[in-house]
Design an enzyme around this catalytic site. Structure first.
Site, PDB file in Angstrom:
ATOM      1  CE1 TYR A  17      -3.771   2.381   0.229  1.00 43.09           C
ATOM      2  CE2 TYR A  17      -2.488   3.402   1.994  1.00 43.09           C
ATOM      3  CZ  TYR A  17      -3.540   3.445   1.087  1.00 43.09           C
ATOM      4  OH  TYR A  17      -4.343   4.557   1.034  1.00 43.09           O
ATOM      5  CD  GLU A  39      -8.538   6.662   4.087  1.00 42.80           C
ATOM      6  OE1 GLU A  39      -8.573   6.615   5.330  1.00 42.80           O
ATOM      7  OE2 GLU A  39      -7.485   6.528   3.430  1.00 42.80           O
ATOM      8  CD1 TRP A  47      -3.622   1.680   5.972  1.00 41.13           C
ATOM      9  CD2 TRP A  47      -5.795   2.210   5.785  1.00 41.13           C
ATOM     10  NE1 TRP A  47      -3.922   1.802   4.633  1.00 41.13           N
ATOM     11  CE2 TRP A  47      -5.243   2.129   4.499  1.00 41.13           C
ATOM     12  CE3 TRP A  47      -7.152   2.527   5.921  1.00 41.13           C
ATOM     13  CZ2 TRP A  47      -6.005   2.353   3.344  1.00 41.13           C
ATOM     14  CZ3 TRP A  47      -7.906   2.749   4.775  1.00 41.13           C
ATOM     15  CH2 TRP A  47      -7.329   2.660   3.510  1.00 41.13           C
TER      16      TRP A  47
END
Ligand SMILES: [Zn+2]
Length: 177
Positions: A17, A39, A47
């Site tokens: 990522y 998000e 995350w």
């Protein structure tokens, strides 16, 4: 965010990522909508959990296809809150379906989701937050800041001396008009 440049590389989830997505401008509607959904799902969670669940979320949510999700209603919310692949938060799931309809509306006003971002760029974060709150659901300051940083709309995703930052600096930005 500079710490992410130290901790992410080499990590099985954060590494790819960080190296290939974080801070990289995207204009594809499905990619933008997926990022916004991730998000929003992330709010209050880590995350890392979202990256772990990402494939399952995509499966359960029609690959984040805006038109498909915009057509889903209350019965789908009921189905999704019991789907183990989802983040089981009714408000987030309902917001996601409504946000898909809001993205459809942006096609009429600005051509597409990315066109809407470009039309308002640049803005300070506080103005972005006001704009997102007028346009979408569940878009508080943290969601908006992370969404826009992750797309290179707002600066700060990477430390200046991160190799990814140096690479991104050589690319043209789709947000500049
Ligand atoms: Zn970095």
């Amino acid at each position: 965010m500079s710490a992410y440049c130290d901790s992410a590389p080499g990590h099985p989830l954060h590494g790819p990522y960080h190296d290939t997505e974080y801070g990289v401008p995207q204009t594809d509607e499905t990619v933008l909508f997926e990022r916004l959904c991730l998000e929003i799902f992330q709010a209050g969670l880590s995350w890392e959990l979202i990256l772990k669940r990402r494939a399952g979320l995509g499966e359960a949510l029609a690959g984040f296809d805006v038109d498909t999700l915009a057509g889903w209603g209350e019965a789908d919310v009921e189905r999704l809150v019991t789907d183990p692949r989802l983040i089981r938060n009714r408000r987030k799931i309902a917001a996601l379906l409504e946000n898909a309809r809001r993205v459809q509306a942006l096609r009429l006003s600005h051509g597409h989701f990315a066109g809407w971002i470009r039309a308002h760029h640049p803005l300070p974060l506080a103005d972005w937050v006001r704009l997102f709150r007028r346009t979408f659901l569940f878009t508080g300051p943290e969601v908006v800041n992370e969404f826009l940083m992750s797309l290179g709309v707002l600066p700060g995703a990477h430390r200046d001396d991160c190799p990814v930052a140096r690479h991104l600096a050589t690319l043209p930005s789709p947000w500049e008009t």
